[in-house]
Write an enzyme that holds these catalytic residues in place. Structure first.
Site, PDB file in Angstrom:
ATOM      1  N   PHE A 120     -12.776  33.497  -6.835  1.00 52.73           N
ATOM      2  CA  PHE A 120     -12.215  34.740  -6.312  1.00 52.73           C
ATOM      3  C   PHE A 120     -13.172  35.852  -6.671  1.00 52.73           C
ATOM      4  CE2 PHE A 120      -9.239  38.395  -6.857  1.00 52.73           C
ATOM      5  CZ  PHE A 120      -8.548  38.345  -5.658  1.00 52.73           C
ATOM      6  N   GLY A 334      -4.692  31.912 -43.883  1.00 52.23           N
ATOM      7  CA  GLY A 334      -5.566  32.455 -44.922  1.00 52.23           C
ATOM      8  C   GLY A 334      -7.029  32.218 -44.595  1.00 52.23           C
ATOM      9  N   GLU A 358      -7.385  40.156 -14.745  1.00 51.75           N
ATOM     10  CA  GLU A 358      -6.313  40.277 -13.749  1.00 51.75           C
ATOM     11  C   GLU A 358      -5.452  41.518 -13.998  1.00 51.75           C
ATOM     12  OE1 GLU A 358      -4.358  36.886 -12.185  1.00 51.75           O
ATOM     13  OE2 GLU A 358      -6.006  35.543 -12.698  1.00 51.75           O
ATOM     14  N   SER A 361      -4.102  45.806 -19.793  1.00 51.10           N
ATOM     15  CA  SER A 361      -2.788  46.279 -20.249  1.00 51.10           C
ATOM     16  C   SER A 361      -2.541  47.705 -19.791  1.00 51.10           C
ATOM     17  CB  SER A 361      -2.702  46.204 -21.779  1.00 51.10           C
ATOM     18  OG  SER A 361      -2.655  44.857 -22.211  1.00 51.10           O
TER      19      SER A 361
END
Length: 379
Positions: A120, A334, A358, A361
């Protein structure tokens, strides 16, 4: 398909992921490649076309079924899903949803069978989450179109047999068209693989288009209308990514719980320490919320009630959630969690990309807020 049949598919995918892929994760990490036998197994199971229409060899899953599969794919190295993700997702869906009958018949069977890999090609260096800044152009020349430009961060570009390329065909910001371009077409070159922080084995690269000539029959959908097509398939892809984040977070929680139960400090399991318990419980609660959000958003997507805001909300929450859960996973482990041979260290790096691609945020927040404000009557 009926629920029982789909449950069997989910179970088979879970066995494939956990029995074949999970034990090979370090190999995938070190070689930056998916082994050929794993690719063959995925193709044999029909994973290259599970979301493509049945009449072209796919399974035609609903969005609710898609996310349940993604929960399983997300449990292991993201490169496994990435291998067939664009066939089912953003590339294959453009052809399946907006292509004409001849295009669907020509391209989809090979994609569904795993005989071809699609890429794409939308993103550019100055046109990422908002493709309206696209600089790649296409101009008519007789019965052909000629494409020029450069695409960036294109998943599976080094493997691709065909590219769904987006290019500006008019003067308006969103006057964009989509074309199917075969790999090997004169003028199309793929750059070297990107060296990435994580998600090793999932290859991305630049794609250069220099006078690439394609026939007009390779335009997918109406001229100048592909911006909406891209946004439509990206919305579905965002919900899929959210589900992958749920799967990854489940894996990290499982690894963390097992480590807390077995690792000892001061003569007792660290799982007895309340602050370790707090990290596990916080991750469990967030994971439960993320899974519920994805399933609800998928059901609303299938019903047509919400095909934009819900997927963006799910992608926003779950990608941010995955970063928090992987961070806690490293903390629970840890010093061991900082070693590159520990699964949570690798998953910590893998998870970071989910907040970017895509649609970042920040873009998801804009999509959600604009939708809410439109409903309140603001123009």
């Amino acid at each position: 398909m009926d629920a029982e049949s789909f449950d069997q598919i989910v179970s088979a995918v879970r066995r494939l992921v956990r029995d074949l892929v999970v034990p090979r994760e370090q190999e995938i990490e070190e070689t930056d490649a998916i082994p050929d036998d794993i690719r063959a197994a995925a193709a044999d199971m029909g994973l290259f076309g599970y979301a493509l229409p049945e009449e072209y060899g796919g399974l035609g899953v609903t969005m609710s079924e898609d996310v349940r599969l993604a929960f399983e794919f997300g449990y292991t190295a993201p490169a496994f899903r990435s291998l067939f993700g664009t066939n089912n997702g953003i590339a294959g869906q453009v052809i399946a949803r907006f292509g004409d009958e001849a295009q669907r018949a020509e391209f989809l069977p090979a994609l569904a069978a795993g005989k071809a890999v699609a890429s794409f090609a939308l993103t550019e260096s100055e046109a990422g989450s908002d493709p309206s800044g696209m600089r790649t152009t296409a101009h008519p020349d007789g019965s052909d179109w000629v494409l020029d430009g450069t695409k960036r961060y294109i998943t599976n570009a080094p493997l691709a047999d065909l590219f769904v390329v987006f290019a500006r065909t008019g003067t308006e910001a969103r006057e964009i068209s989509a074309f199917v371009v075969d790999a090997g077409t004169p003028g199309l070159t793929v750059g070297p693989r990107d060296a990435k922080m994580g998600q090793h084995g999932a290859w991305t690269a630049e794609v250069h288009l220099d006078g690439v000539r394609v026939p007009a029959t390779r335009m997918v959908g109406a001229e100048g209308r592909a911006f909406r097509s891209a946004m439509t398939v990206l919305s579905r892809g965002r919900l899929h990514i959210a589900a992958l984040c749920v799967g990854l977070s489940q894996r990290v929680l499982d690894e963390s719980v097992a480590h807390a139960a077995a690792s000892r400090q001061g003569g007792r399991p660290i799982g007895e320490f309340q602050l370790v318990q707090a990290m596990l419980s916080e991750s469990y609660a967030e994971l439960a919320a993320g899974r519920a959000l994805v399933l609800d958003a998928a059901a609303r997507y299938d019903g047509g009630a919400d095909t934009s805001t819900g997927p963006s909300a799910a992608k926003l929450y779950c990608s941010e959630m995955a970063s928090r859960i992987t961070d806690r996973g490293v903390q629970v482990h840890g010093g061991l969690g900082y070693l590159s041979t520990t699964p949570v260290e690798r998953l910590f790096r893998d998870a970071r990309l989910y907040r970017i691609y895509e649609g970042t945020s920040e873009v998801q927040k804009v999509v959600i807020a604009r939708s809410l404000l439109r409903e309140a009557g603001m123009r």
